[in-house]
Design a protein around this motif. Sequence first.
Motif, short mmCIF file in Angstrom:
data_model
loop_
_atom_site.label_atom_id
_atom_site.label_comp_id
_atom_site.label_asym_id
_atom_site.label_seq_id
_atom_site.Cartn_x
_atom_site.Cartn_y
_atom_site.Cartn_z
N VAL A 71 0.83 -1.21 0.00
CA VAL A 71 0.00 0.00 0.00
C VAL A 71 0.87 1.26 0.00
N LEU A 72 1.99 1.23 0.71
CA LEU A 72 2.92 2.38 0.66
C LEU A 72 3.52 2.55 -0.73
N VAL A 73 3.90 1.45 -1.37
CA VAL A 73 4.43 1.52 -2.74
C VAL A 73 3.35 2.09 -3.67
N GLU A 74 2.13 1.66 -3.46
CA GLU A 74 1.02 2.19 -4.27
C GLU A 74 0.89 3.70 -4.08
N LEU A 75 0.89 4.16 -2.84
CA LEU A 75 0.74 5.60 -2.57
C LEU A 75 1.89 6.38 -3.19
N ILE A 76 3.11 5.91 -3.00
CA ILE A 76 4.28 6.59 -3.59
C ILE A 76 4.18 6.58 -5.11
N GLY A 77 3.77 5.44 -5.67
CA GLY A 77 3.62 5.34 -7.11
C GLY A 77 2.60 6.31 -7.67
N VAL A 78 1.46 6.40 -7.01
CA VAL A 78 0.41 7.32 -7.48
C VAL A 78 0.90 8.76 -7.42
N VAL A 79 1.57 9.13 -6.36
CA VAL A 79 2.05 10.51 -6.21
C VAL A 79 3.16 10.81 -7.23
N VAL A 80 4.14 9.90 -7.34
CA VAL A 80 5.26 10.14 -8.26
C VAL A 80 4.80 10.10 -9.72
N VAL A 81 4.07 9.06 -10.10
CA VAL A 81 3.60 8.96 -11.48
C VAL A 81 2.61 10.08 -11.78
N GLY A 82 1.76 10.41 -10.82
CA GLY A 82 0.83 11.51 -11.02
C GLY A 82 1.55 12.82 -11.30
N ALA A 83 2.58 13.10 -10.51
CA ALA A 83 3.36 14.33 -10.71
C ALA A 83 4.13 14.29 -12.02
N LEU A 84 4.78 13.16 -12.30
CA LEU A 84 5.53 13.05 -13.55
C LEU A 84 4.63 13.19 -14.77
N SER A 85 3.44 12.65 -14.70
CA SER A 85 2.53 12.73 -15.85
C SER A 85 2.06 14.16 -16.11
#
Length: 148
Positions: A89-103
């Motif tokens: 779940v932490l990897v998911e949260l980090i992924g959403v934030v990082v990929v969201g910002a990068l996109s």
Amino acid sequence: MTATPAHTAQNSRKTTDTRNTGPGRLLIAVYAVFAISATARAGYQILTKFSEAPLAYLLSAFAALVYVVATVSLAKPGRTWFRVSVIAVLVELIGVVVVGALSIFDAVQFPHETVWSLFGRGYAFIPLVLPVLGLVWLYRRRPAAAAG
């Protein structure tokens, strides 16, 4: 037969070490839906148009894997599965934030959306809210400290 204190403590620990009761069932169901949909989406994207956006499609596959691991680990009892759940779940949260910002800031690398693009906008921002709810649930259902 009367329950001994050790037996009662063991049953109590079993109850609190599970995350698949009450609202946890709904959480697991949502994770399962995301696991299935993200896997199907990533599989289709990789098989049919991988060359158009390889980074985005590989991230979709990674997101699918994270959702599968989160689904399974949330459904399983025990400390080890609890830890796996927290990490997923932490990897998911980090992924959403990082990929969201990068996109947003590097749109060239994301010509096609992933599950986590724009913070999950294509999925009504559920990918952004889901890990927060997951972490709250995990905090409330964390295993009791070992006795003795």
